[in-house]
Enzyme design. Structure first.
Site, PDB file in Angstrom:
ATOM      1  CB  ILE A 265      -0.967  -0.013   1.211  1.00 17.75           C
ATOM      2  CG1 ILE A 265      -2.179   0.854   0.953  1.00 17.75           C
ATOM      3  CG2 ILE A 265      -0.276   0.354   2.510  1.00 17.75           C
ATOM      4  CD1 ILE A 265      -3.317   0.612   1.929  1.00 17.75           C
TER       5      ILE A 265
ATOM      6  CG  ASN B 136      11.497  -5.945   7.696  1.00 24.43           C
ATOM      7  OD1 ASN B 136      12.700  -5.946   7.464  1.00 24.43           O
ATOM      8  ND2 ASN B 136      10.654  -5.152   7.052  1.00 24.43           N
TER       9      ASN B 136
ATOM     10  CD  GLU C 214       5.689  -0.817   9.341  1.00 28.84           C
ATOM     11  OE1 GLU C 214       4.614  -0.808   8.707  1.00 28.84           O
ATOM     12  OE2 GLU C 214       6.667  -0.123   9.054  1.00 28.84           O
TER      13      GLU C 214
ATOM     14  CG  HIS D  26       5.150  -9.270   5.206  1.00 24.70           C
ATOM     15  ND1 HIS D  26       4.802  -9.365   6.543  1.00 24.70           N
ATOM     16  CD2 HIS D  26       5.842  -8.114   5.085  1.00 24.70           C
ATOM     17  CE1 HIS D  26       5.262  -8.303   7.190  1.00 24.70           C
ATOM     18  NE2 HIS D  26       5.908  -7.537   6.330  1.00 24.70           N
TER      19      HIS D  26
ATOM     20  CG  HIS E 209       8.825  -6.130   2.073  1.00 25.90           C
ATOM     21  ND1 HIS E 209       8.028  -5.008   2.127  1.00 25.90           N
ATOM     22  CD2 HIS E 209       8.876  -6.599   3.343  1.00 25.90           C
ATOM     23  CE1 HIS E 209       7.625  -4.803   3.377  1.00 25.90           C
ATOM     24  NE2 HIS E 209       8.129  -5.758   4.136  1.00 25.90           N
TER      25      HIS E 209
HETATM   26  P1  AMP Z   1       6.915  -4.873   7.629  1.00 27.27           P
HETATM   27  O1  AMP Z   1       7.537  -3.669   8.286  1.00 27.27           O
HETATM   28  O2  AMP Z   1       7.929  -5.740   6.959  1.00 27.27           O
HETATM   29  O3  AMP Z   1       6.002  -5.615   8.567  1.00 27.27           O
HETATM   30  O4  AMP Z   1       6.056  -4.302   6.429  1.00 27.27           O
HETATM   31  C1  AMP Z   1       4.674  -4.186   6.411  1.00 27.27           C
HETATM   32  C2  AMP Z   1       4.288  -3.654   5.048  1.00 27.27           C
HETATM   33  O5  AMP Z   1       2.891  -3.809   4.893  1.00 27.27           O
HETATM   34  C3  AMP Z   1       4.610  -2.180   4.821  1.00 27.27           C
HETATM   35  O6  AMP Z   1       5.459  -2.049   3.676  1.00 27.27           O
HETATM   36  C4  AMP Z   1       3.231  -1.551   4.587  1.00 27.27           C
HETATM   37  O7  AMP Z   1       3.244  -0.525   3.627  1.00 27.27           O
HETATM   38  C5  AMP Z   1       2.414  -2.749   4.119  1.00 27.27           C
HETATM   39  N1  AMP Z   1       0.971  -2.663   4.336  1.00 27.27           N
HETATM   40  C6  AMP Z   1       0.333  -2.333   5.483  1.00 27.27           C
HETATM   41  N2  AMP Z   1      -1.001  -2.406   5.303  1.00 27.27           N
HETATM   42  C7  AMP Z   1      -1.204  -2.807   4.019  1.00 27.27           C
HETATM   43  C8  AMP Z   1      -2.359  -3.063   3.248  1.00 27.27           C
HETATM   44  N3  AMP Z   1      -3.606  -2.919   3.726  1.00 27.27           N
HETATM   45  N4  AMP Z   1      -2.193  -3.463   1.943  1.00 27.27           N
HETATM   46  C9  AMP Z   1      -0.947  -3.596   1.429  1.00 27.27           C
HETATM   47  N5  AMP Z   1       0.185  -3.371   2.140  1.00 27.27           N
HETATM   48  C10 AMP Z   1       0.057  -2.979   3.409  1.00 27.27           C
END
Ligand code: AMP
Length: 127
Positions: free
Chosen positions: A36, A97, A105, A110, A112
């Protein structure tokens, strides 16, 4: 220590269809969708559909079928974004991460996939 999966996290909600996503690729065990807040021209998140918190949790607890499915999905996503460095594409960076020090987060594993520009140095140094 046991892994505790919180099924209220945003990716669990995406998997349940409670919030929309921009799907890039989907299989029985894996979903890939656009981040997002993209950090590169192509920024795709590849997630297993099973309840795994981190990469090591997934590697330790997922079935062989899920792990193969996830790995093949990564290859498809790299192909779809035109980043296959082994066959003429300009390549990509894959990042996952985990936990506090990994600055994770969303507590659903996941990967990336970042592509479409030079992603720069691997990490920032401490100084
Ligand atoms: P991390 O810090 O590796 O947990 O990354 C979480 C990622 O999820 C971040 O790059 C956010 O931009 C992404 N993210 C959070 N909410 C959404 C969503 N609803 N759809 C797509 N990506 C998301």
């Amino acid at each position: 220590m046991a892994y505790v999966y919180d099924d209220t996290n945003i990716f669990a909600r995406i998997l349940r269809g409670e919030i929309p996503n921009k799907t890039v690729y989907e299989t029985e065990h894996t979903l890939a969708f656009a981040d997002i807040a993209p950090k590169a021209p192509a920024h795709v998140l590849v997630i297993p559909k099973g309840p795994y918190v981190t990469y090591d949790h997934f590697c330790a607890a997922a079935s062989a079928e899920e792990i193969v499915d996830f790995s093949r999905a990564v290859a498809e996503v790299v192909k779809l974004v035109g980043a296959e460095a082994h066959s003429g594409g300009k390549g990509f960076r894959a990042i996952t991460n985990a936990g506090e020090h990994g600055v994770q987060e969303v507590p659903h594993f996941h990967l990336h996939i970042l592509a479409g520009r030079n992603i720069g140095p691997m990490i920032l140094s401490e100084d």
